[in-house]
Design a protein around this motif. Structure first.
Motif, PDB file in Angstrom:
ATOM      1  N   VAL A   1      41.315  51.363  35.134  1.00 60.41           N
ATOM      2  CA  VAL A   1      40.789  50.475  36.179  1.00 60.41           C
ATOM      3  C   VAL A   1      39.272  50.650  36.325  1.00 60.41           C
ATOM      4  O   VAL A   1      38.519  49.668  36.329  1.00 60.41           O
TER       5      VAL A   1
ATOM      6  N   SER B   1      37.534  49.227  33.250  1.00 57.15           N
ATOM      7  CA  SER B   1      37.630  47.772  33.260  1.00 57.15           C
ATOM      8  C   SER B   1      36.599  47.162  34.223  1.00 57.15           C
ATOM      9  O   SER B   1      35.945  46.163  33.915  1.00 57.15           O
ATOM     10  N   GLU B   2      36.427  47.817  35.369  1.00 59.61           N
ATOM     11  CA  GLU B   2      35.426  47.333  36.346  1.00 59.61           C
ATOM     12  C   GLU B   2      34.012  47.440  35.786  1.00 59.61           C
ATOM     13  O   GLU B   2      33.208  46.514  35.912  1.00 59.61           O
TER      14      GLU B   2
ATOM     15  N   SER C   1      33.519  44.789  33.063  1.00 58.83           N
ATOM     16  CA  SER C   1      33.375  43.404  33.541  1.00 58.83           C
ATOM     17  C   SER C   1      32.073  43.225  34.304  1.00 58.83           C
ATOM     18  O   SER C   1      31.447  42.164  34.223  1.00 58.83           O
TER      19      SER C   1
ATOM     20  N   GLU D   1      38.474  37.953  48.413  1.00 59.67           N
ATOM     21  CA  GLU D   1      38.944  38.020  47.021  1.00 59.67           C
ATOM     22  C   GLU D   1      38.106  38.975  46.182  1.00 59.67           C
ATOM     23  O   GLU D   1      38.572  39.525  45.194  1.00 59.67           O
TER      24      GLU D   1
ATOM     25  N   ARG E   1      35.727  44.538  45.490  1.00 60.76           N
ATOM     26  CA  ARG E   1      36.470  45.791  45.315  1.00 60.76           C
ATOM     27  C   ARG E   1      36.077  46.563  44.050  1.00 60.76           C
ATOM     28  O   ARG E   1      36.543  47.677  43.849  1.00 60.76           O
ATOM     29  N   GLY E   2      35.243  45.972  43.207  1.00 62.85           N
ATOM     30  CA  GLY E   2      34.948  46.575  41.900  1.00 62.85           C
ATOM     31  C   GLY E   2      34.279  47.932  41.979  1.00 62.85           C
ATOM     32  O   GLY E   2      34.801  48.937  41.489  1.00 62.85           O
TER      33      GLY E   2
ATOM     34  N   PHE F   1      33.792  49.719  44.596  1.00 61.40           N
ATOM     35  CA  PHE F   1      34.616  50.570  45.455  1.00 61.40           C
ATOM     36  C   PHE F   1      35.668  51.308  44.615  1.00 61.40           C
ATOM     37  O   PHE F   1      35.861  52.525  44.754  1.00 61.40           O
ATOM     38  N   LEU F   2      36.332  50.577  43.723  1.00 64.06           N
ATOM     39  CA  LEU F   2      37.369  51.198  42.898  1.00 64.06           C
ATOM     40  C   LEU F   2      36.775  52.196  41.901  1.00 64.06           C
ATOM     41  O   LEU F   2      37.338  53.268  41.677  1.00 64.06           O
TER      42      LEU F   2
ATOM     43  N   ALA G   1      36.099  55.237  43.826  1.00 65.63           N
ATOM     44  CA  ALA G   1      37.324  55.889  44.318  1.00 65.63           C
ATOM     45  C   ALA G   1      38.098  56.577  43.191  1.00 65.63           C
ATOM     46  O   ALA G   1      38.758  57.585  43.409  1.00 65.63           O
TER      47      ALA G   1
ATOM     48  N   VAL H   1      40.480  40.676  34.608  1.00 65.92           N
ATOM     49  CA  VAL H   1      39.509  39.575  34.645  1.00 65.92           C
ATOM     50  C   VAL H   1      39.759  38.548  33.542  1.00 65.92           C
ATOM     51  O   VAL H   1      39.545  37.349  33.746  1.00 65.92           O
TER      52      VAL H   1
ATOM     53  N   TYR I   1      48.025  47.886  34.165  1.00 63.72           N
ATOM     54  CA  TYR I   1      47.080  48.114  35.261  1.00 63.72           C
ATOM     55  C   TYR I   1      46.529  46.786  35.779  1.00 63.72           C
ATOM     56  O   TYR I   1      46.631  45.751  35.112  1.00 63.72           O
ATOM     57  N   ILE I   2      45.979  46.852  36.984  1.00 66.59           N
ATOM     58  CA  ILE I   2      45.415  45.669  37.646  1.00 66.59           C
ATOM     59  C   ILE I   2      43.984  46.019  38.050  1.00 66.59           C
ATOM     60  O   ILE I   2      43.757  47.085  38.628  1.00 66.59           O
TER      61      ILE I   2
ATOM     62  N   SER J   1      40.061  44.803  39.900  1.00 67.12           N
ATOM     63  CA  SER J   1      39.706  44.211  41.195  1.00 67.12           C
ATOM     64  C   SER J   1      39.836  42.692  41.179  1.00 67.12           C
ATOM     65  O   SER J   1      40.172  42.090  42.197  1.00 67.12           O
TER      66      SER J   1
ATOM     67  N   GLY K   1      42.080  40.417  43.511  1.00 64.59           N
ATOM     68  CA  GLY K   1      41.475  39.273  44.196  1.00 64.59           C
ATOM     69  C   GLY K   1      42.321  38.015  44.055  1.00 64.59           C
ATOM     70  O   GLY K   1      42.472  37.240  45.006  1.00 64.59           O
TER      71      GLY K   1
ATOM     72  N   VAL L   1      45.271  38.221  46.387  1.00 69.20           N
ATOM     73  CA  VAL L   1      44.859  37.925  47.760  1.00 69.20           C
ATOM     74  C   VAL L   1      44.701  36.405  47.936  1.00 69.20           C
ATOM     75  O   VAL L   1      45.169  35.818  48.915  1.00 69.20           O
TER      76      VAL L   1
END
Lengths: 152, 110
Positions: A57, A60-61, A64, A119, A122-123, A125-126, A129, B22, B52-53, B55, B59, B62
């Motif tokens: 995760v 991936s963030e 992207s 929406e 959160r990127g 933030f994750l 975290a 994404v 996995y998912i 952000s 989104g 949501v």
């Protein structure tokens, strides 16, 4: 999309594994890069949750962000990835060829009731975290985000 | 990674196979919105085959939840593994969605 992804650095040995590659500014390459790096974490015996959640995760963030925000999906620009994994930690750097994104700007907490239904947001933030350390470092061509995860 | 959609009774069930990230989130969004446009009201997204998912995947969930509610419909999620549960807890999205342990329980909850 795996044909274009080749690790530039062959595994030097059992102590440390290095992955170095570049991908076009195309989100379809993200999954293959994630698989490659989490495989190295698996070889180094990282905890299952780190392999299944934290690494994919957060990475991936970062990818992207670099593709969409740093490089603006410009096909002429690339995203550069370097990961070093040993039995203690993963250090992965993701660099773009643009201005990056405003890494240090105060960002809204996506978990508060007023932001929960948003929406986006959160990127980063994750990333923070799920990794032990996330920092912006100077890169040769653009912005580089370095993430560190200590093996559990 | 792909999404399969089928109808179980009155419920549209979507299986997310692989990642929800994404690169493919728009495909999921469009598939569910198409069903919503056809008049479907009850939706269940099953994550038993999900990796996995990210952000942007969260989104989209949501966004779909809002759009389904706006049309007077309901959305349930089911079969989150421990890692996905942790992700929903970290982001507090476990408080926004109705999440069932199993597909059967989710189907019964409508």
């Amino acid at each position: 999309m795996s044909a274009a992804i080749t690790n530039k650095v062959p595994p030097p040995g059992d102590d440390v594994r290095v992955v170095e590659l570049e991908i076009p500014s195309d989100v379809r390459f993200i999954e293959d890069v994630v698989e490659l790096i989490r495989h190295e974490c698996e070889v180094m015996d990282f905890a299952r949750g780190q392999i299944m959640l934290n690494v994919p995760v957060a990475l991936s963030e970062a990818l992207s962000n670099a593709i969409l925000r740093g490089n603006g999906e410009d096909p002429a620009k690339h995203v550069h990835v370097r990961a070093e994994v040993d039995t203690k930690r993963l250090v992965v750097e993701v660099g773009d060829e643009g201005d990056g994104f405003d890494f240090d700007a105060p960002s809204a907490d996506p978990t508060t009731p007023e932001n929960l239904q948003r929406e986006d947001g959160r990127g980063l933030f994750l990333m923070r975290a799920l990794m032990d350390r996330v920092e912006r470092v100077d890169g040769a061509r653009g912005s580089v985000v370095r993430m560190t995860l200590n093996r559990e | 990674m792909s999404f399969s959609i089928k109808k179980e009774g009155e419920v549209v069930v979507v299986d997310v196979e692989g990642q929800l990230i994404v690169g493919n989130r728009q495909e999921l969004k469009q598939k569910v919105l198409d069903e919503l446009e056809r008049g479907e009201k009850k939706f269940l997204i099953d994550f038993s085959q999900t990796g996995y998912i990210d952000s942007s995947g969260l989104g989209v969930l949501v966004s779909l939840s809002k759009k389904i509610r706006e049309q007077g419909g309901e959305l349930r999620l089911a079969n989150l593994n421990d890692d996905l549960k942790t992700l929903f807890e970290l982001t507090k999205l476990d408080t926004l969605f109705q999440i069932a342990d199993t597909r059967e329980r989710a189907l019964q909850s409508f």
